[in-house]
Scaffold this motif. Structure first.
Motif, PDB file in Angstrom:
ATOM      1  N   TYR A   1      -6.463  -1.978  -5.049  1.00  0.00           N
ATOM      2  CA  TYR A   1      -6.366  -0.601  -4.562  1.00  0.00           C
ATOM      3  C   TYR A   1      -5.593   0.219  -5.583  1.00  0.00           C
ATOM      4  O   TYR A   1      -4.745  -0.303  -6.314  1.00  0.00           O
ATOM      5  CB  TYR A   1      -5.615  -0.537  -3.218  1.00  0.00           C
ATOM      6  CG  TYR A   1      -6.359  -1.122  -2.049  1.00  0.00           C
ATOM      7  CD1 TYR A   1      -7.082  -0.320  -1.168  1.00  0.00           C
ATOM      8  CD2 TYR A   1      -6.332  -2.492  -1.802  1.00  0.00           C
ATOM      9  CE1 TYR A   1      -7.757  -0.857  -0.085  1.00  0.00           C
ATOM     10  CE2 TYR A   1      -7.009  -3.047  -0.725  1.00  0.00           C
ATOM     11  CZ  TYR A   1      -7.720  -2.225   0.127  1.00  0.00           C
ATOM     12  OH  TYR A   1      -8.391  -2.762   1.201  1.00  0.00           O
TER      13      TYR A   1
ATOM     14  N   VAL B   1     -12.770  10.543   2.784  1.00  0.00           N
ATOM     15  CA  VAL B   1     -12.937   9.122   3.068  1.00  0.00           C
ATOM     16  C   VAL B   1     -14.433   8.776   3.032  1.00  0.00           C
ATOM     17  O   VAL B   1     -15.276   9.514   3.556  1.00  0.00           O
ATOM     18  CB  VAL B   1     -12.328   8.774   4.440  1.00  0.00           C
ATOM     19  CG1 VAL B   1     -12.718   7.358   4.852  1.00  0.00           C
ATOM     20  CG2 VAL B   1     -10.818   8.913   4.397  1.00  0.00           C
TER      21      VAL B   1
ATOM     22  N   PHE C   1      -5.095  10.357  -2.500  1.00  0.00           N
ATOM     23  CA  PHE C   1      -6.160   9.593  -1.853  1.00  0.00           C
ATOM     24  C   PHE C   1      -6.119   8.167  -2.386  1.00  0.00           C
ATOM     25  O   PHE C   1      -5.712   7.924  -3.527  1.00  0.00           O
ATOM     26  CB  PHE C   1      -7.540  10.225  -2.059  1.00  0.00           C
ATOM     27  CG  PHE C   1      -7.964  10.408  -3.492  1.00  0.00           C
ATOM     28  CD1 PHE C   1      -8.854   9.523  -4.099  1.00  0.00           C
ATOM     29  CD2 PHE C   1      -7.508  11.480  -4.249  1.00  0.00           C
ATOM     30  CE1 PHE C   1      -9.262   9.685  -5.414  1.00  0.00           C
ATOM     31  CE2 PHE C   1      -7.905  11.653  -5.572  1.00  0.00           C
ATOM     32  CZ  PHE C   1      -8.789  10.757  -6.150  1.00  0.00           C
ATOM     33  N   LEU C   2      -6.507   7.215  -1.539  1.00  0.00           N
ATOM     34  CA  LEU C   2      -6.423   5.798  -1.872  1.00  0.00           C
ATOM     35  C   LEU C   2      -7.830   5.250  -2.094  1.00  0.00           C
ATOM     36  O   LEU C   2      -8.739   5.481  -1.289  1.00  0.00           O
ATOM     37  CB  LEU C   2      -5.748   5.025  -0.744  1.00  0.00           C
ATOM     38  CG  LEU C   2      -5.499   3.533  -1.001  1.00  0.00           C
ATOM     39  CD1 LEU C   2      -4.456   3.342  -2.096  1.00  0.00           C
ATOM     40  CD2 LEU C   2      -5.045   2.826   0.284  1.00  0.00           C
TER      41      LEU C   2
ATOM     42  N   LYS D   1     -10.248   1.906  -2.831  1.00  0.00           N
ATOM     43  CA  LYS D   1     -10.467   0.458  -2.841  1.00  0.00           C
ATOM     44  C   LYS D   1     -11.492   0.162  -3.927  1.00  0.00           C
ATOM     45  O   LYS D   1     -12.648   0.583  -3.840  1.00  0.00           O
ATOM     46  CB  LYS D   1     -10.976  -0.034  -1.495  1.00  0.00           C
ATOM     47  CG  LYS D   1     -11.181  -1.556  -1.445  1.00  0.00           C
ATOM     48  CD  LYS D   1     -11.671  -2.020  -0.086  1.00  0.00           C
ATOM     49  CE  LYS D   1     -11.827  -3.532  -0.063  1.00  0.00           C
ATOM     50  NZ  LYS D   1     -12.334  -4.010   1.254  1.00  0.00           N
TER      51      LYS D   1
ATOM     52  N   VAL E   1     -10.709   5.181   0.805  1.00  0.00           N
ATOM     53  CA  VAL E   1     -10.497   4.601   2.139  1.00  0.00           C
ATOM     54  C   VAL E   1      -9.447   5.359   2.947  1.00  0.00           C
ATOM     55  O   VAL E   1      -9.392   5.229   4.169  1.00  0.00           O
ATOM     56  CB  VAL E   1     -10.118   3.108   2.036  1.00  0.00           C
ATOM     57  CG1 VAL E   1     -11.293   2.294   1.523  1.00  0.00           C
ATOM     58  CG2 VAL E   1      -8.897   2.896   1.140  1.00  0.00           C
ATOM     59  N   GLU E   2      -8.596   6.113   2.296  1.00  0.00           N
ATOM     60  CA  GLU E   2      -7.656   7.015   2.960  1.00  0.00           C
ATOM     61  C   GLU E   2      -7.539   8.263   2.098  1.00  0.00           C
ATOM     62  O   GLU E   2      -7.582   8.161   0.867  1.00  0.00           O
ATOM     63  CB  GLU E   2      -6.265   6.391   3.122  1.00  0.00           C
ATOM     64  CG  GLU E   2      -6.186   5.225   4.088  1.00  0.00           C
ATOM     65  CD  GLU E   2      -4.752   4.734   4.260  1.00  0.00           C
ATOM     66  OE1 GLU E   2      -3.820   5.561   4.101  1.00  0.00           O
ATOM     67  OE2 GLU E   2      -4.557   3.536   4.519  1.00  0.00           O
ATOM     68  N   SER E   3      -7.350   9.418   2.735  1.00  0.00           N
ATOM     69  CA  SER E   3      -7.299  10.627   1.915  1.00  0.00           C
ATOM     70  C   SER E   3      -6.503  11.738   2.579  1.00  0.00           C
ATOM     71  O   SER E   3      -6.611  11.967   3.790  1.00  0.00           O
ATOM     72  CB  SER E   3      -8.713  11.133   1.627  1.00  0.00           C
ATOM     73  OG  SER E   3      -8.671  12.298   0.828  1.00  0.00           O
ATOM     74  N   LYS E   4      -5.697  12.420   1.769  1.00  0.00           N
ATOM     75  CA  LYS E   4      -5.066  13.678   2.139  1.00  0.00           C
ATOM     76  C   LYS E   4      -5.450  14.734   1.101  1.00  0.00           C
ATOM     77  O   LYS E   4      -4.672  15.620   0.762  1.00  0.00           O
ATOM     78  CB  LYS E   4      -3.549  13.498   2.209  1.00  0.00           C
ATOM     79  CG  LYS E   4      -3.092  12.643   3.382  1.00  0.00           C
ATOM     80  CD  LYS E   4      -1.581  12.654   3.540  1.00  0.00           C
ATOM     81  CE  LYS E   4      -1.144  11.876   4.769  1.00  0.00           C
ATOM     82  NZ  LYS E   4       0.331  11.908   4.972  1.00  0.00           N
TER      83      LYS E   4
ATOM     84  N   GLU F   1       2.309   5.025   0.558  1.00  0.00           N
ATOM     85  CA  GLU F   1       2.205   6.083   1.559  1.00  0.00           C
ATOM     86  C   GLU F   1       1.650   7.335   0.884  1.00  0.00           C
ATOM     87  O   GLU F   1       2.128   7.745  -0.181  1.00  0.00           O
ATOM     88  CB  GLU F   1       3.573   6.379   2.172  1.00  0.00           C
ATOM     89  CG  GLU F   1       4.143   5.237   2.998  1.00  0.00           C
ATOM     90  CD  GLU F   1       3.328   4.986   4.254  1.00  0.00           C
ATOM     91  OE1 GLU F   1       2.788   5.971   4.822  1.00  0.00           O
ATOM     92  OE2 GLU F   1       3.218   3.808   4.653  1.00  0.00           O
ATOM     93  N   LEU F   2       0.639   7.920   1.488  1.00  0.00           N
ATOM     94  CA  LEU F   2      -0.012   9.069   0.863  1.00  0.00           C
ATOM     95  C   LEU F   2       0.758  10.364   1.124  1.00  0.00           C
ATOM     96  O   LEU F   2       1.215  10.615   2.237  1.00  0.00           O
ATOM     97  CB  LEU F   2      -1.441   9.216   1.384  1.00  0.00           C
ATOM     98  CG  LEU F   2      -2.403   8.042   1.154  1.00  0.00           C
ATOM     99  CD1 LEU F   2      -3.831   8.480   1.471  1.00  0.00           C
ATOM    100  CD2 LEU F   2      -2.317   7.511  -0.265  1.00  0.00           C
TER     101      LEU F   2
ATOM    102  N   LYS G   1       0.846  -1.191   0.000  1.00  0.00           N
ATOM    103  CA  LYS G   1       0.000   0.000   0.000  1.00  0.00           C
ATOM    104  C   LYS G   1       0.882   1.243   0.000  1.00  0.00           C
ATOM    105  O   LYS G   1       1.800   1.365   0.810  1.00  0.00           O
ATOM    106  CB  LYS G   1      -0.910   0.011   1.227  1.00  0.00           C
ATOM    107  CG  LYS G   1      -1.840   1.219   1.285  1.00  0.00           C
ATOM    108  CD  LYS G   1      -2.728   1.177   2.504  1.00  0.00           C
ATOM    109  CE  LYS G   1      -1.976   1.534   3.767  1.00  0.00           C
ATOM    110  NZ  LYS G   1      -1.557   2.972   3.787  1.00  0.00           N
TER     111      LYS G   1
END
Length: 329
Positions: A101, A88, A36-37, A39, A79-82, A30-31, A28
């Motif tokens: 992903y 998210v 943003f990640l 799924k 599922v993850e976000s900056k 690193e953001l 996975k």
């Protein structure tokens, strides 16, 4: 966390084969700020994939090279976000790749979770966008004209024909089986559907188009291309959306003569949908309107799990898919 993905292992010689793809495990990412990640939950399989893997730097899109994650578009959840524009929990659609992903990109669109995913992939996103732009913007049809659509049972062709009917055209579809032809006539309302594998295809096309063809929407190439070209009326239009029968050939088949393009004053225009992103909002609004009026039907061919894409993508080139083909994770 590790996740599964598929790389292009080698460029195909002809049609896709299983050894064109290689399963890999990836870490996975690193953001960073702005990342943003996603799924992935649903991944589309499309004929254009065959053109994406060609060693052609002059194509409309950068080619997928051996070792790259195979390109696709799909639907997923952040599922993850900056990135504040992609919080998210958001549902997004866009370029994802053959992977569980993926890092989201600028092409990603946030879509309402109330929109049915099947309708999104089959009508409201690329197939519908392509069908609407190709027919209404490139083809510029007029009520009462005769429209012939090749690949008419496919995700784009089936929508083109139904839009044509909604806009008052006489619509003739060409497909690869009697079952598909029955579906086009009985369920989608095409005026006539022809099986391109029939020995008397030329006579059937002539009978189905007694007043000639005003608009031909080309998805396939193959024998129907020459037959439809010969039936074109003066000042007719040919919209070249795809040529799936040619994608696996090293040397394309000879096309129709340019003599009739001149003498019949035909307009022949190819297009790729990535050149028309300025029409996304108009297209989605129009397709929603057709859906709400009950003027569009669709069917989907759903495969289960990422691994199914390896064999499943080959269905597109054998004509065995039944409607829009996609993978559900």
């Amino acid at each position: 966390m590790k996740f599964k993905a598929y790389q292009l292992a080698k460029r195909p010689a002809g049609k896709f084969t299983s050894d064109c793809f290689k399963a890999v495990e990836l870490e996975k990412p690193e953001l960073k700020d702005g990342d943003f990640l996603v799924k992935q939950s649903h991944m589309s399989l499309d004929p254009a994939m065959r053109t994406w893997v060609q060693d052609n730097e002059d194509s409309y899109i950068e080619p997928v090279r051996p070792g790259d994650i195979m390109r696709s578009y799909g639907v997923g959840e952040v599922v993850e976000s900056k990135n504040p524009d992609y919080p998210v929990g958001s549902r997004v659609v866009g370029i994802t790749g053959w992977a569980e992903y993926s890092l989201g990109g600028e092409d990603m669109q946030v879509v309402d979770k109330s929109v049915d995913v099947t309708a999104l992939l089959s009508v409201l996103y690329v197939p519908g966008f392509t069908a609407y732009v190709g027919l209404m913007k490139i083809g510029r049809p007029e009520r009462g004209q005769t429209l012939v659509v090749s690949g008419a049972a496919g995700s784009v062709g089936s929508l083109v024909g139904q839009i044509g009917k909604a806009e008052g055209l006489r619509v003739i579809g060409v497909a690869g089986s009697d079952e598909k032809c029955r579906w086009l006539e009985d369920e989608l309302g095409f005026d006539k559907a022809l099986n391109y594998k029939d020995a008397n295809l030329a006579a059937q096309l002539e009978a189905a188009t007694p007043d000639g063809i005003d608009l031909y929407f080309e998805n396939t190439g193959g024998p129907i291309q020459h037959l439809a070209f010969d039936r074109m009326n003066r000042l007719g239009t040919i919209v070249v959306c795809g040529n799936i029968a040619e994608y696996s050939k090293d040397i394309p088949s000879p096309g129709p003569s340019w003599v009739d393009i001149n003498l019949k004053a035909l307009r022949v225009e190819g297009f790729v949908i990535t050149d028309h992103y300025d029409k996304v909002e108009e297209s989605m609004g129009a397709m929603m309107g057709y859906l709400e009026k009950g003027q569009l039907k669709f069917r989907s061919h759903v495969l289960k799990g990422l691994d199914s894409a390896v064999e499943g993508v080959q269905l597109l080139f054998s004509g065995q898919n039944q409607g829009k083909l996609f993978v559900e994770f």
